[in-house]
Design an enzyme around this catalytic site. Structure first.
Site, PDB file in Angstrom:
ATOM      1  N   CYS A   4      -6.536  -2.853  -5.562  1.00 29.31           N
ATOM      2  CA  CYS A   4      -7.524  -3.467  -4.671  1.00 29.31           C
ATOM      3  C   CYS A   4      -8.869  -2.806  -4.932  1.00 29.31           C
ATOM      4  CB  CYS A   4      -7.095  -3.384  -3.215  1.00 29.31           C
ATOM      5  SG  CYS A   4      -6.782  -1.723  -2.602  1.00 29.31           S
ATOM      6  N   ARG A  51      -5.240  -1.254   0.409  1.00 33.36           N
ATOM      7  CA  ARG A  51      -4.635  -2.568   0.652  1.00 33.36           C
ATOM      8  C   ARG A  51      -3.490  -2.819  -0.335  1.00 33.36           C
ATOM      9  NH1 ARG A  51      -9.913  -6.215   0.360  1.00 33.36           N
ATOM     10  NH2 ARG A  51     -10.565  -4.467  -0.942  1.00 33.36           N
TER      11      ARG A  51
END
Lengths: 154, 294
Positions: free
Chosen positions: B252, B257
């Site tokens: 990410c 994430r």
């Protein structure tokens, strides 16, 4: 820290900076939480009017702020008022806003414009909250000064 | 004690022992099994460094991804000694069951779980739905901070290779499955950072060549919990054409994430070979002469 400028902070902000700098990391977080808890709610006239606020995207959670500058003959005589809105789930962002509110609200436009841009680095907060997170306060201060400059330009 | 959640949704997952429900946790707390020298260690890992202090699940101890798990100087995680200190001072032994939860649909909880996995801590689980679901269900919060009795946690060598990819690993991986879990605007290169988030200074926008765009949030329900195994299979297997035997790298912006997606692929869908590229776009988008696709 030697990298910060030596431009003095206005007295109320300098006092807060001293409190933070002399505190342990745990105490710094506790102080910041107090500023978060004590951030004044928006006055009635701004209820539901966040569209009139500037959104500060550099904070980890969105923060909205606006600035009012009273009338007066000179920058020294025009008082600045700050209004912030940030959710309870973003206490760090609220804490930064609370520091700036207590440290700057009610000062003259001249005093606010003279606040050095590196003021957020003078609280000894980098080790307690990480430098990455401090960017939010730098961005808030930048927006506040820009709004004061715009609102006193004419 | 009930070692695992008997929840029907959770028992469908490949590694059901990695996820617990809020009900299960509430039962463990009520039975006095959270905290203490032989109890479950409950950790809160948030994006916001103050959120824990505003109120947390009773018995939870704070762990901060930045202050506790990152090396203070180099862009890396703590070493074995540093990790032993973080664990020992929280009263966690090598065989302690650890349950982690946090804000933002458990991004930072998944990130902490992934770092714990680098050190081979065996029994570490997520609370499905994290902090938001616990609060939405009206469950108890407290500002009381527990004071665990420190214990000795062994110095475990960090083993990056199986689940962590570095830039050179990704260069060698080009042509094999990559999952970009950022927002569509970041993937296309229109945005150099997450919507609503700080500009984190990537010099170039776009994605790693061949990466599939599967925003992390597609794996989460609105209440922050994970989607069911069947729903996840529909996204990652049917729609994206990944196979559990694939060697996959997820990335990410800084790896938080993608820890969420790493958890989904590894523990919920049972892919044995998934690595998280924690350098992610803040490294790739700044690196000189690496290939970029827009």
């Amino acid at each position: 820290m030697s990298a910060v400028s030596d431009t003095p902070l206005p007295a109320p902000l300098a006092e807060i900076a001293d409190d933070f700098r002399s505190a342990s990391n745990d105490l710094k977080l506790q102080l910041l939480l107090e500023f978060s808890d004590e951030l004044p709610a928006l006055p009635e006239r701004y209820a539901g009017r966040l569209d009139q606020f500037e959104r500060v995207d550099e904070c980890q959670s969105p923060l909205f702020l606006t600035v009012e500058v009273d009338d007066g003959a000179s920058l020294e005589q025009r008082e600045v008022h700050l209004f912030f809105d940030a959710p309870a789930e973003a206490p760090t962002t609220r804490g930064f806003a609370g520091i700036l509110h207590e440290g700057l609200d009610g000062l003259s436009a001249a005093q606010v414009l003279a606040v050095p841009d590196d003021a957020p680095m003078r609280f000894g907060l980098a080790e307690a909250v990480s430098p990455l997170r401090l960017r939010g306060m730098v961005a808030m201060l930048g927006r506040i000064k820009r709004q004061v400059r715009a609102k006193t330009a004419t | 004690m009930g070692r695992m959640s008997a929840d029907p949704k959770i028992s469908e997952y490949a590694h059901p022992e990695r996820l617990v429900t809020t009900e299960w946790l509430a039962e463990q707390i009520a039975a006095g099994r959270v905290g203490g020298p032989d109890g479950i260690a409950l950790l809160e890992s948030d994006e916001d460094v103050l959120l824990y202090a505003t109120g947390h699940i009773p018995g939870a101890v704070k762990i901060d991804w930045h202050v506790d798990l990152n090396d203070p100087v180099s862009r890396d995680y703590v070493d074995g000694e540093g990790f032993a200190k973080v664990m020992g001072e929280r009263g966690i032994r090598r065989d302690t069951t650890v349950v982690i939860y946090g804000d933002k649909s458990n991004w930072w909880a998944a990130y902490a779980l992934w770092v714990f996995s680098l050190f081979g801590h065996d029994d570490v689980r997520l609370l499905d739905g994290g902090r938001a679901k616990w609060i939405a269900e009206g469950r108890e919060l407290t500002r009381d901070v527990p004071t665990p009795t420190p214990v000795d946690y062994p110095v475990a060598e960090r083993d990056d290779a199986p689940i962590r990819a570095f830039k050179d690993d990704v260069l060698a991986h080009l042509g094999k499955p990559l999952v970009d879990v950022r927002s569509p605007g970041e993937y296309s290169g229109e945005l150099l950072h997450m919507p609503d988030y700080p500009q984190e200074g990537a010099m170039r926008g776009g994605h790693i060549p061949g990466a599939k765009s599967v925003p992390w949030a597609r794996a989460a329900n609105d209440d922050g919990s994970f989607k069911s195994r069947a729903e996840l299979e529909a996204i990652y297997l049917t729609e994206q054409g990944l196979a559990p035997t694939d060697d996959v790298v997820a990335y990410c912006r800084i790896g938080e994430r993608s820890s969420h997606t790493w958890f989904v692929l590894t523990h919920l869908l049972g892919f044995p070979s998934v690595r998280n590229y924690d350098g992610s776009w803040t490294e790739w988008g700044n690196a000189v002469r690496v290939p970029i696709e827009k």
